[in-house]
Design a protein around this motif. Structure first.
Motif, PDB file in Angstrom:
ATOM      1  N   THR A 297      42.637  41.219  36.838  1.00  0.00           N
ATOM      2  CA  THR A 297      42.559  40.530  38.127  1.00  0.00           C
ATOM      3  C   THR A 297      43.604  41.137  39.051  1.00  0.00           C
ATOM      4  O   THR A 297      44.635  41.659  38.602  1.00  0.00           O
ATOM      5  CB  THR A 297      42.812  39.026  37.988  1.00  0.00           C
TER       6      THR A 297
ATOM      7  N   ARG B 260      45.908  40.798  42.744  1.00  0.00           N
ATOM      8  CA  ARG B 260      46.410  40.191  43.976  1.00  0.00           C
ATOM      9  C   ARG B 260      46.955  41.318  44.842  1.00  0.00           C
ATOM     10  O   ARG B 260      47.505  42.295  44.325  1.00  0.00           O
ATOM     11  CB  ARG B 260      47.558  39.211  43.707  1.00  0.00           C
TER      12      ARG B 260
ATOM     13  N   SER C  49      47.024  40.953  34.717  1.00  0.00           N
ATOM     14  CA  SER C  49      47.282  40.587  36.108  1.00  0.00           C
ATOM     15  C   SER C  49      47.940  41.769  36.824  1.00  0.00           C
ATOM     16  O   SER C  49      48.972  42.260  36.359  1.00  0.00           O
ATOM     17  CB  SER C  49      48.206  39.372  36.199  1.00  0.00           C
TER      18      SER C  49
END
Length: 260
Positions: free
Chosen positions: A187, A189, A251
């Motif tokens: 994932t 960000r 992440s």
């Protein structure tokens, strides 16, 4: 590599192409769930406009979206990659990719949708308005409606390679990779480096650029660790956190100095 994308709220007009052929859409295992949403959405929008706007969360100024939904069965259809026009898709620039990169996009990009569940960018659909956060009177919350069908279909679609998850929260909740699929999922960000904050427009645009960079480079990382190396080689500043235990996703934070 499988890249999971959110749709865009903004969409191009359907145009004058041939109408929707539901049986032609990819991921045929989602056909029954798609039909259920399509049937209720068309019926809702062909009836009480005020109720339809309330259910869909549309202002008076967006009343035209209700009529658009009412005509989904007869409206012209275009490739999903042409229908979605938001910030991420503008930065991705599918139309301007070279032929080899376009073929990679057709194989690897999967767009999530409140109406369709998930689509390839080559699937021909009409323009519509129905987010994953909608709760239809008959079917209920669309996120919950899609959870079981997507869980049945998507592990096979993910195959045995990298899953790059760029979805927003509402769409990510509709399918969460489990087990060994989660272990090869990353994932992302996008953070404004000086403030360490997510800025929505900037986050979407950078994700579009990341996908474009990967498609244009022709590099297909096999797992999250290799993805980190590839992104750094492509000029991105990446901080990675491997999962603490099996069955969890990686992440990745991509740091960008300028908001644009």
């Amino acid at each position: 590599m499988l890249v999971l994308l959110p749709p865009s709220e903004g969409k191009a007009a359907s145009g004058r192409g041939a109408p929707l052929k539901p049986e032609s859409l990819s991921l045929p295992g989602l056909a029954a769930a798609r039909a259920a949403v399509l049937d209720e959405l068309v019926e809702l929008c062909a009836g009480d406009e005020v109720k339809a706007r309330e259910v869909l969360g549309l202002s008076e100024g967006l009343r035209g979206e209700v009529a658009k939904n009412a005509g989904l069965r007869t409206a012209g259809a275009r490739p999903a990659g042409e229908i979605y026009t938001g910030v991420l898709y503008d930065a991705l620039g599918l139309a301007s990719l070279d032929p080899a990169a376009k073929r990679r996009a057709a194989r690897s990009l999967l767009v999530f949708s409140g109406l369709w569940g998930a689509l390839r960018v080559t699937d021909r659909i009409p323009s519509y308005r129905c987010s994953m956060g909608v709760r239809l009177p008959g079917l209920g919350a669309l996120g919950a409606h899609w959870r079981a069908p997507l869980a049945d279909v998507l592990p096979a679609v993910a195959g045995d390679g990298l899953v790059l998850d760029l979805r927003s929260a509402a769409y990510a909740a509709a399918w969460k990779p489990q087990g060994e699929v989660a272990g090869r999922t990353a994932t992302v960000r996008v953070l404004h480096a000086p403030t360490r904050k997510v800025v929505s427009h900037f986050n979407k645009a950078t994700k579009g650029r990341i996908v474009r960079s990967l498609l244009s480079s022709g590099v297909a990382p096999e797992g999250p660790g290799e993805l980190v190396t590839v992104l750094r080689d492509l000029g991105y500043v990446v901080e990675a956190q491997a999962p603490a235990r099996a069955g969890r996703a990686w992440s990745l934070d991509v740091l960008v100095a300028e908001v644009h």
